[in-house]
Design a protein around this motif. Structure first.
Motif, short mmCIF file in Angstrom:
data_model
loop_
_atom_site.label_atom_id
_atom_site.label_comp_id
_atom_site.label_asym_id
_atom_site.label_seq_id
_atom_site.Cartn_x
_atom_site.Cartn_y
_atom_site.Cartn_z
N ILE A 99 0.79 -1.23 0.00
CA ILE A 99 0.00 0.00 0.00
C ILE A 99 0.82 1.28 0.00
N ASP A 100 2.13 1.20 0.21
CA ASP A 100 2.92 2.44 0.16
C ASP A 100 3.20 2.87 -1.27
N VAL A 101 3.10 1.93 -2.23
CA VAL A 101 3.42 2.25 -3.62
C VAL A 101 2.34 1.82 -4.61
N GLU A 102 1.38 1.01 -4.17
CA GLU A 102 0.34 0.54 -5.08
C GLU A 102 -0.94 0.28 -4.30
N ASP A 103 -2.04 0.16 -5.02
CA ASP A 103 -3.30 -0.14 -4.37
C ASP A 103 -3.29 -1.56 -3.81
N ALA A 104 -3.99 -1.72 -2.68
CA ALA A 104 -4.12 -3.05 -2.10
C ALA A 104 -4.94 -3.97 -2.99
N LEU A 105 -5.98 -3.40 -3.62
CA LEU A 105 -6.92 -4.17 -4.44
C LEU A 105 -7.32 -3.36 -5.66
N THR A 106 -7.76 -4.03 -6.70
CA THR A 106 -8.43 -3.34 -7.79
C THR A 106 -9.85 -2.99 -7.35
N ALA A 107 -10.50 -2.15 -8.10
CA ALA A 107 -11.89 -1.78 -7.78
C ALA A 107 -12.79 -3.01 -7.77
N GLU A 108 -12.58 -3.90 -8.74
CA GLU A 108 -13.40 -5.11 -8.83
C GLU A 108 -13.14 -6.02 -7.64
N GLU A 109 -11.88 -6.16 -7.24
CA GLU A 109 -11.54 -7.01 -6.10
C GLU A 109 -12.13 -6.46 -4.81
N ALA A 110 -12.11 -5.12 -4.67
CA ALA A 110 -12.66 -4.51 -3.46
C ALA A 110 -14.15 -4.80 -3.35
N GLU A 111 -14.87 -4.67 -4.46
CA GLU A 111 -16.30 -4.97 -4.42
C GLU A 111 -16.55 -6.44 -4.11
N GLU A 112 -15.74 -7.31 -4.69
CA GLU A 112 -15.89 -8.74 -4.44
C GLU A 112 -15.63 -9.07 -2.97
N ALA A 113 -14.59 -8.46 -2.38
CA ALA A 113 -14.28 -8.71 -0.98
C ALA A 113 -15.38 -8.17 -0.07
N PHE A 114 -15.88 -6.99 -0.38
CA PHE A 114 -16.95 -6.40 0.42
C PHE A 114 -18.20 -7.29 0.39
N ARG A 115 -18.55 -7.75 -0.79
CA ARG A 115 -19.72 -8.63 -0.92
C ARG A 115 -19.49 -9.96 -0.20
N ALA A 116 -18.25 -10.44 -0.21
CA ALA A 116 -17.95 -11.68 0.51
C ALA A 116 -18.20 -11.51 2.00
N GLY A 117 -17.78 -10.37 2.56
CA GLY A 117 -18.04 -10.10 3.97
C GLY A 117 -19.52 -10.05 4.27
N MET A 118 -20.28 -9.43 3.40
CA MET A 118 -21.74 -9.41 3.56
C MET A 118 -22.32 -10.82 3.53
N ALA A 119 -21.83 -11.63 2.61
CA ALA A 119 -22.34 -13.00 2.48
C ALA A 119 -22.05 -13.82 3.73
N VAL A 120 -20.86 -13.64 4.31
CA VAL A 120 -20.52 -14.38 5.53
C VAL A 120 -21.45 -13.96 6.67
N ALA A 121 -21.72 -12.66 6.79
CA ALA A 121 -22.64 -12.19 7.83
C ALA A 121 -24.03 -12.80 7.64
N ASP A 122 -24.49 -12.86 6.39
CA ASP A 122 -25.79 -13.48 6.12
C ASP A 122 -25.79 -14.96 6.47
N GLU A 123 -24.71 -15.65 6.12
CA GLU A 123 -24.62 -17.08 6.43
C GLU A 123 -24.69 -17.32 7.93
N GLU A 124 -24.00 -16.48 8.69
CA GLU A 124 -24.00 -16.65 10.14
C GLU A 124 -25.37 -16.34 10.73
N ALA A 125 -25.99 -15.26 10.28
CA ALA A 125 -27.32 -14.92 10.78
C ALA A 125 -28.33 -16.02 10.44
N ASP A 126 -28.24 -16.55 9.22
CA ASP A 126 -29.17 -17.60 8.80
C ASP A 126 -28.96 -18.90 9.57
#
Length: 364
Positions: free
Chosen positions: A142-169
């Protein structure tokens, strides 16, 4: 970020039921020792009652520790007490039941789940249920480049949401959130410094593995350089996570927000989960009402983030190991509050009388 509108969380997240909390206060006034006599257990009982949506509170029956795992490219600069690219060893220790976290989880009756978001290892070396949400192999430096691409960031964010849904369900009634990472506290420090408008030195700590003074200076310089890259994207929280966060931090942010949508309370662990919570607060200001902080880790970035979110840690025992241990240590305290608020007797029952009241009865 196409297809994902973070503003939706503002409308989707409500606070725990205020009317239920008032009912809980009235219930507590007629049960057990005088209100306030149980100290913070009273506050936790009210919080749990409101989060559960019914009076009195129910015992915590299905707690689960969720650990998001990932390696960070910034660890290549020797800013951690662990070698770069070795977070998979932490994941295996947890999965095999050998880590301190796994031992505590067994002792306190909590389930344990590891979610690989960006471990720097062959995915075939870990169970498929662990790696199925993986976004990439290691996050960028992160000091010289992005941690993730825009697409990867959205995918990771949605993965976190999915895990929360799985746990609640699945019936999980209390979530505990931690990380398994190498370099994660550096990324967390950059996020906290950016969102709190402070310098790198103010948020740079020694990390869960502990580092010497030279490594601390390298870490401070890495956060400083990442901070320069973070400031131009402060208005876009997902872009901020893509720029100086990582797949694990991004998933944790989505997880926290979706857990609040699902009205499932969460206990935060250390600085990485606190940084994710700080981003999530910027997305939806009501979300922090669903969270607690397990313990003070001693990391200055955690203290800064929790102060900004207005959450006080439940414990302060100097435990710096991370990996969800701080959240787990708070679990018995929460279980005690829930048990008390489920079973306290009404006033008039001799078991509910304190020493002073009993003495008066004896005299009369």
């Amino acid at each position: 970020m196409s297809g994902l509108n973070l503003d939706d969380f503002i409308n989707d997240i409500d606070r725990p039921d205020v009317a239920i909390r008032r009912d809980a206060e009235e219930w507590r006034a007629t049960h057990g020792p005088r209100p306030g006599a149980l100290g913070r257990l009273d506050d936790l009982g009210e919080w749990l009652t409101a989060a559960q949506g019914g009076v009195p509170a129910k015992p915590v029956a299905e707690p689960r520790l969720v650990l998001f795992a990932g390696d960070h490219g910034i660890a290549e600069l020797d800013v951690s007490g662990r070698a770069a690219g070795t977070a998979d060893a932490l994941a295996r220790a947890a999965l095999d039941g050998r880590s301190a976290t796994a031992i505590l989880a067994r002792r306190f009756g909590a389930g344990l789940r590891v979610v690989d978001m960006a471990l720097d290892c062959d995915p075939e070396s870990l169970p498929k249920d662990v790696t199925r949400h993986r976004v990439r192999r290691g996050s960028g430096r992160i000091d010289v480049e992005d941690a993730l691409t825009a697409e990867e960031a959205e995918e990771a964010f949605r993965a976190g949401m999915a895990v929360a849904d799985e746990e609640a369900d699945s019936g999980t009634d209390l979530l505990l959130l931690g990380d398994l990472s190498v370099g994660g506290t550096t990324a967390a420090g950059a996020i906290v410094a950016a969102l709190c408008g402070t310098d790198a030195s103010v948020v740079t700590g020694r990390g869960g593995a502990g580092i010497d003074d030279l490594a601390w200076m390298r870490k401070c310089a890495a956060i400083r350089d990442a901070l320069r890259r973070a400031r131009p994207v402060l208005g876009d929280q997902l872009q901020l996570l893509a720029t100086v966060g990582g797949a694990d931090l991004t998933a944790m942010t989505g997880f926290l927000l979706q857990a609040a949508v699902r009205r499932t309370p969460v206990v935060l662990d250390g600085v990485v989960s606190a940084a994710a919570a700080l981003v999530a607060q910027r997305v939806a200001f009501r979300a922090p009402d669903w969270w607690l902080a397990g313990q003070a880790s001693g990391e200055p970035a955690q203290e800064k983030a929790l102060d900004r979110i207005a959450i006080d840690p439940l414990l302060d025992h100097g435990v710096t190991t991370g990996e969800g241990a701080g959240a787990l240590l708070a679990l018995p305290f929460l279980q005690a509050a829930a048990e008390l608020w489920a079973d306290l007797p009404e006033h008039g029952d001799g078991a509910a009388e304190g020493p002073a009241e009993a003495a008066v009865d004896d005299i009369t």
